[in-house]
Design a protein around this motif. Sequence first.
Motif, PDB file in Angstrom:
ATOM      1  N   LEU A 100       0.741  -0.997   0.124  1.00 35.17           N
ATOM      2  CA  LEU A 100      -0.112   0.040   0.171  1.00 35.17           C
ATOM      3  C   LEU A 100       0.838   1.339  -0.073  1.00 35.17           C
ATOM      4  O   LEU A 100       0.588   2.189  -0.955  1.00 35.17           O
ATOM      5  CB  LEU A 100      -0.878  -0.059   1.200  1.00 35.17           C
ATOM      6  CG  LEU A 100      -2.095  -0.795   1.063  1.00 35.17           C
ATOM      7  CD1 LEU A 100      -2.937  -1.011   2.420  1.00 35.17           C
ATOM      8  CD2 LEU A 100      -2.823  -0.723  -0.108  1.00 35.17           C
ATOM      9  N   LEU A 101       1.924   1.251   0.851  1.00 31.01           N
ATOM     10  CA  LEU A 101       2.640   2.402   1.045  1.00 31.01           C
ATOM     11  C   LEU A 101       3.343   2.857  -0.373  1.00 31.01           C
ATOM     12  O   LEU A 101       3.290   3.804  -0.754  1.00 31.01           O
ATOM     13  CB  LEU A 101       3.770   1.987   2.140  1.00 31.01           C
ATOM     14  CG  LEU A 101       3.503   2.325   3.454  1.00 31.01           C
ATOM     15  CD1 LEU A 101       4.548   2.260   4.256  1.00 31.01           C
ATOM     16  CD2 LEU A 101       2.932   3.974   3.574  1.00 31.01           C
ATOM     17  N   VAL A 102       3.923   1.811  -0.918  1.00 37.18           N
ATOM     18  CA  VAL A 102       4.614   1.847  -2.177  1.00 37.18           C
ATOM     19  C   VAL A 102       3.850   2.212  -3.317  1.00 37.18           C
ATOM     20  O   VAL A 102       4.126   2.895  -4.389  1.00 37.18           O
ATOM     21  CB  VAL A 102       5.689   1.051  -2.743  1.00 37.18           C
ATOM     22  CG1 VAL A 102       6.884   0.624  -1.608  1.00 37.18           C
ATOM     23  CG2 VAL A 102       4.963  -0.487  -2.871  1.00 37.18           C
ATOM     24  N   VAL A 103       2.701   1.673  -3.288  1.00 36.28           N
ATOM     25  CA  VAL A 103       1.660   2.196  -4.420  1.00 36.28           C
ATOM     26  C   VAL A 103       1.438   3.504  -4.196  1.00 36.28           C
ATOM     27  O   VAL A 103       1.260   4.298  -5.159  1.00 36.28           O
ATOM     28  CB  VAL A 103       0.536   1.348  -4.291  1.00 36.28           C
ATOM     29  CG1 VAL A 103      -0.675   1.780  -5.221  1.00 36.28           C
ATOM     30  CG2 VAL A 103       0.777  -0.104  -4.920  1.00 36.28           C
ATOM     31  N   ILE A 104       1.127   4.209  -2.807  1.00 35.21           N
ATOM     32  CA  ILE A 104       0.877   5.518  -2.767  1.00 35.21           C
ATOM     33  C   ILE A 104       2.052   6.384  -3.414  1.00 35.21           C
ATOM     34  O   ILE A 104       1.769   7.202  -3.836  1.00 35.21           O
ATOM     35  CB  ILE A 104       0.453   5.802  -1.338  1.00 35.21           C
ATOM     36  CG1 ILE A 104      -0.814   5.193  -0.802  1.00 35.21           C
ATOM     37  CG2 ILE A 104       0.382   7.211  -1.020  1.00 35.21           C
ATOM     38  CD1 ILE A 104      -1.142   5.052   0.526  1.00 35.21           C
ATOM     39  N   GLY A 105       3.040   5.797  -3.106  1.00 38.81           N
ATOM     40  CA  GLY A 105       4.426   6.587  -3.271  1.00 38.81           C
ATOM     41  C   GLY A 105       5.012   6.622  -4.838  1.00 38.81           C
ATOM     42  O   GLY A 105       5.764   7.268  -5.291  1.00 38.81           O
ATOM     43  N   SER A 106       4.151   5.641  -5.632  1.00 41.21           N
ATOM     44  CA  SER A 106       4.761   5.277  -6.917  1.00 41.21           C
ATOM     45  C   SER A 106       4.299   6.839  -7.760  1.00 41.21           C
ATOM     46  O   SER A 106       3.325   7.193  -7.666  1.00 41.21           O
ATOM     47  CB  SER A 106       4.115   4.270  -7.523  1.00 41.21           C
ATOM     48  OG  SER A 106       2.729   4.372  -8.205  1.00 41.21           O
ATOM     49  N   PRO A 107       5.315   6.992  -8.733  1.00 38.28           N
ATOM     50  CA  PRO A 107       5.297   8.196  -9.537  1.00 38.28           C
ATOM     51  C   PRO A 107       3.897   8.180 -10.302  1.00 38.28           C
ATOM     52  O   PRO A 107       3.553   9.050 -10.540  1.00 38.28           O
ATOM     53  CB  PRO A 107       6.589   8.040 -10.524  1.00 38.28           C
ATOM     54  CG  PRO A 107       7.122   6.695 -10.321  1.00 38.28           C
ATOM     55  CD  PRO A 107       6.484   6.284  -9.094  1.00 38.28           C
ATOM     56  N   VAL A 108       3.565   6.826 -10.974  1.00 41.37           N
ATOM     57  CA  VAL A 108       2.451   6.833 -11.780  1.00 41.37           C
ATOM     58  C   VAL A 108       1.163   7.261 -10.843  1.00 41.37           C
ATOM     59  O   VAL A 108       0.331   8.197 -11.366  1.00 41.37           O
ATOM     60  CB  VAL A 108       2.326   5.569 -12.490  1.00 41.37           C
ATOM     61  CG1 VAL A 108       0.943   5.466 -13.054  1.00 41.37           C
ATOM     62  CG2 VAL A 108       3.448   5.400 -13.057  1.00 41.37           C
ATOM     63  N   VAL A 109       0.912   6.671  -9.943  1.00 40.87           N
ATOM     64  CA  VAL A 109      -0.352   6.983  -9.148  1.00 40.87           C
ATOM     65  C   VAL A 109      -0.111   8.413  -8.597  1.00 40.87           C
ATOM     66  O   VAL A 109      -1.114   9.066  -8.746  1.00 40.87           O
ATOM     67  CB  VAL A 109      -0.377   6.108  -7.718  1.00 40.87           C
ATOM     68  CG1 VAL A 109      -1.405   6.394  -6.888  1.00 40.87           C
ATOM     69  CG2 VAL A 109      -0.366   4.525  -8.205  1.00 40.87           C
ATOM     70  N   LYS A 110       0.942   9.001  -8.210  1.00 37.57           N
ATOM     71  CA  LYS A 110       1.212  10.388  -7.920  1.00 37.57           C
ATOM     72  C   LYS A 110       0.617  11.408  -8.982  1.00 37.57           C
ATOM     73  O   LYS A 110      -0.115  12.089  -8.866  1.00 37.57           O
ATOM     74  CB  LYS A 110       2.743  10.707  -7.504  1.00 37.57           C
ATOM     75  CG  LYS A 110       2.781  10.892  -6.065  1.00 37.57           C
ATOM     76  CD  LYS A 110       4.218  11.263  -5.747  1.00 37.57           C
ATOM     77  CE  LYS A 110       4.631  10.881  -4.221  1.00 37.57           C
ATOM     78  NZ  LYS A 110       6.134  10.916  -4.187  1.00 37.57           N
ATOM     79  N   ALA A 111       1.149  10.956 -10.342  1.00 37.45           N
ATOM     80  CA  ALA A 111       0.908  11.698 -11.369  1.00 37.45           C
ATOM     81  C   ALA A 111      -0.890  11.945 -11.439  1.00 37.45           C
ATOM     82  O   ALA A 111      -1.262  12.718 -11.934  1.00 37.45           O
ATOM     83  CB  ALA A 111       1.517  11.199 -12.581  1.00 37.45           C
ATOM     84  N   LYS A 112      -1.258  10.526 -11.569  1.00 44.35           N
ATOM     85  CA  LYS A 112      -2.667  10.212 -11.846  1.00 44.35           C
ATOM     86  C   LYS A 112      -3.488  11.306 -10.647  1.00 44.35           C
ATOM     87  O   LYS A 112      -4.459  11.791 -11.005  1.00 44.35           O
ATOM     88  CB  LYS A 112      -3.185   8.986 -11.600  1.00 44.35           C
ATOM     89  CG  LYS A 112      -2.692   8.160 -12.852  1.00 44.35           C
ATOM     90  CD  LYS A 112      -4.075   7.484 -13.379  1.00 44.35           C
ATOM     91  CE  LYS A 112      -3.902   7.019 -14.751  1.00 44.35           C
ATOM     92  NZ  LYS A 112      -3.123   5.585 -14.886  1.00 44.35           N
ATOM     93  N   VAL A 113      -3.143  10.977  -9.531  1.00 42.24           N
ATOM     94  CA  VAL A 113      -3.733  11.782  -8.383  1.00 42.24           C
ATOM     95  C   VAL A 113      -3.767  13.423  -8.771  1.00 42.24           C
ATOM     96  O   VAL A 113      -4.800  14.286  -8.502  1.00 42.24           O
ATOM     97  CB  VAL A 113      -3.289  11.434  -7.046  1.00 42.24           C
ATOM     98  CG1 VAL A 113      -3.941  12.374  -5.775  1.00 42.24           C
ATOM     99  CG2 VAL A 113      -3.467   9.925  -6.734  1.00 42.24           C
ATOM    100  N   ASN A 114      -2.544  13.786  -9.186  1.00 43.57           N
ATOM    101  CA  ASN A 114      -2.403  15.271  -9.434  1.00 43.57           C
ATOM    102  C   ASN A 114      -3.243  15.676 -10.393  1.00 43.57           C
ATOM    103  O   ASN A 114      -3.621  16.961 -10.121  1.00 43.57           O
ATOM    104  CB  ASN A 114      -0.686  15.395  -9.558  1.00 43.57           C
ATOM    105  CG  ASN A 114      -0.031  15.539  -8.305  1.00 43.57           C
ATOM    106  OD1 ASN A 114      -0.464  15.691  -7.283  1.00 43.57           O
ATOM    107  ND2 ASN A 114       1.229  15.579  -8.365  1.00 43.57           N
ATOM    108  N   LYS A 115      -3.286  15.033 -11.405  1.00 42.07           N
ATOM    109  CA  LYS A 115      -4.010  15.292 -12.512  1.00 42.07           C
ATOM    110  C   LYS A 115      -5.577  15.363 -12.096  1.00 42.07           C
ATOM    111  O   LYS A 115      -6.291  16.450 -12.421  1.00 42.07           O
ATOM    112  CB  LYS A 115      -3.797  14.208 -13.502  1.00 42.07           C
ATOM    113  CG  LYS A 115      -3.696  14.448 -15.164  1.00 42.07           C
ATOM    114  CD  LYS A 115      -3.724  13.438 -15.864  1.00 42.07           C
ATOM    115  CE  LYS A 115      -3.770  13.825 -17.608  1.00 42.07           C
ATOM    116  NZ  LYS A 115      -3.513  12.410 -18.193  1.00 42.07           N
ATOM    117  N   TYR A 116      -5.859  14.321 -11.287  1.00 38.18           N
ATOM    118  CA  TYR A 116      -7.472  14.249 -10.784  1.00 38.18           C
ATOM    119  C   TYR A 116      -7.626  15.564 -10.001  1.00 38.18           C
ATOM    120  O   TYR A 116      -8.628  16.406 -10.080  1.00 38.18           O
ATOM    121  CB  TYR A 116      -7.489  13.114 -10.159  1.00 38.18           C
ATOM    122  CG  TYR A 116      -8.928  12.994  -9.547  1.00 38.18           C
ATOM    123  CD1 TYR A 116     -10.043  12.686 -10.378  1.00 38.18           C
ATOM    124  CD2 TYR A 116      -9.151  13.049  -8.280  1.00 38.18           C
ATOM    125  CE1 TYR A 116     -11.438  12.512  -9.867  1.00 38.18           C
ATOM    126  CE2 TYR A 116     -10.566  12.958  -7.665  1.00 38.18           C
ATOM    127  CZ  TYR A 116     -11.705  12.836  -8.668  1.00 38.18           C
ATOM    128  OH  TYR A 116     -12.919  12.734  -7.970  1.00 38.18           O
TER     129      TYR A 116
END
Lengths: 354, 363
Positions: B328-344
């Motif tokens: 869970l921690l690394v998924v939250i920290g992964s660059p792809v997820v971060k970019a998606k969340v930022n976009k959202y």
Amino acid sequence: MKKINFFKKGQISDARLLLTITIGIFVLMYVSAIIFLGGGFTHAQQIFDMLNYNSSFIIVACGLTIVMIGGGIDISVGAVTSLVVMACIKYLNPVYSETGEKLSGEGNIFAALLIALGIGLAFGLVQGFLISYLEIQPFIVTLAGMFFARGMTTIISIKPMKIEHESFSKIMDARIEIPWLGYTARNGNTIPARVEYGVVIALIVLIVVFLILKYMRLGRCFYAIGGNQQSALMLGINVKKTRFLSYVICGLLSGISGFVLMMHSGSANATNAQGMEMSAIAASIIGGTLLTGGVGNVAGTFFGVLTLTTITQIVVSSGFNDLALQNVTIGGMLGFFIILQSIILTRRNRKKTG
Amino acid sequence: MKNKIKNVFSNGFGQLTIPIIAILILVIFNLIRDPGFFSIELTQNNDGNNVLAGNLISIIDNASELAIIAMGMTLVTAACGGQDISVGAAAAIAGSAFVKILSNAGTDGISGGLVLAAFLFACVVAMLFGAFNGTLVAVFKIQPMIATLILFTCGRSIAYWISGSATPNVASPIIDGIGRIIPGVPIPTPVLIVIAVAIIFKLVFHFTSLELLTQSVGINGNAARVNGINSTFIKILSFVILGICVAVAGSIGVCRMGQVSHDTLLLDIEMDAILAVAIGGNNLGGGKFKISGSILGAYIIQMLTITLYAMKVRSTDVKAYKAIVIVLLVVIGSPVVKAKVNKYISRLRSGRIKASEKGAGRT
């Protein structure tokens, strides 16, 4: 055309050179074992025993080679193997109540095989997705996978279990007998060479993986993404999907390996296949697979496994039954091969630039 | 001040965002589950010394070795873009070397000077093995994980040879003082050692340019070399520093147990140390790093473990739950997820602005 290339001077590629060195060292070690130790090493059964003990290890090493050629790493394989063994034995064994009454019958062997493949596939899918689509470092993801599989193994049962399934025990005890490779015992009886069915499965897996890597589009894509991800992308290869598939295949193979290990040992405990991932990585490296990706061959991995096992056998049969010496020898061998690879690589890079 | 707070809200704490969030979640979870979880009390141990006791103390006490090794591992990760998986084996070697010197003297013969000499010997041994790993990585250009696989395979066997017998014991008030508590000081000594090591790192970074050099070597080794930085030396140096950290951790481990067991001393700590570095928000591919992140990571791992113990999870099963939290921690920290969340988030924000503009247009 290929044959002509092979015999041409100076055409021998680095990968082939590494493979040749590995095979050479294995043959050298085995021949010297025959000369100095004699005894068991002269019988064909010795090689078959080495295969019998290591059939699941060969399968795992094949999977790991694919992942390593693709430039990744998977250290969850040993733990997944152990989990598969535990889950399958739990399923196959009849359940007893506290008073000793049988509560349910024995499980179906085909269903057990499906469980094994399912567990392996599930690990491969999840890890592959996290690594290739979410771009998380493979080491961390598969480390978590290893923790998860080890934890689940003890959650299923903390006590060691032995298989109590009649028809499966029959499969376990079944051997293929090869009379012409047997040897004559001291009392004059001819003992045929015995091979477990697990070895057959392992060899089939080995050949299939070899063919995939050599002739199939998918296999060549593994080499491409491992060699240079950027240029693979430019060539129009779906890098993410290819990397995903490499982990899925590796997971599937660890499932098969668990089933084969169960066929060999028939018992499960929490420390089953401990350290198998590191030995498999070592076998792949000795076999000429580069951890940076792009170079490697399952045939080399097979000889890597044989080399590692021969070291163990030599240390055991020369009377030093000392685990420490064995480990140090393996470590030294590993060091030798790693440095050799590095020298060859540096030479190649220099050739390219200069 | 207001700007600062605004910055924290818009950018987070930079790389420390995820570890801080993780600690907060763990703390809140524990407070809801059992409000007395973090209570600390002053009790007396068997020898009549005042000791602080409680879950929080055992978390920071038991994570000491992990935190020290994680600090060194951060440096290696930053400089070489890979991890050392031989730290557990190297710690066993260092611990055996530490005991080797002490075991010659009897129980009464162990003086402070002898312990210091033993510790220095352990340091030298660990530094030598570190230099060996470092040479393989820096000179022969081998991936760190593979180079250290050699020592990982045979390290514990070398420790077995050094200690000679299975588990030599050491017992002395001084050893107890290092591994548990010094009489009169209620805080466990390993915690103090962690603080000391952290301060030393801070001072080294403050007075030398090691931090900058390590980062530049990690980001681009060739560019660093062209700029006159001896990247080979920096890489070997990072492994040698990790060696010192390993020796410190190994010595603490030996003092805590009062014996050295080559098979189980700091077992599997390499995996936890790499995790601590990753959870601390450091890039495992090298480059920029924050030692404080790794220390936080080590405490997060230990807090998670103790929480699971408090929830009556068997010690062998802890790994499975740990794995889920890590993923869970690394998924939250992964660059792809971060970019998606930022976009959202930005889409949401722009939507809100448009809505407010519309609202403004009506009036």
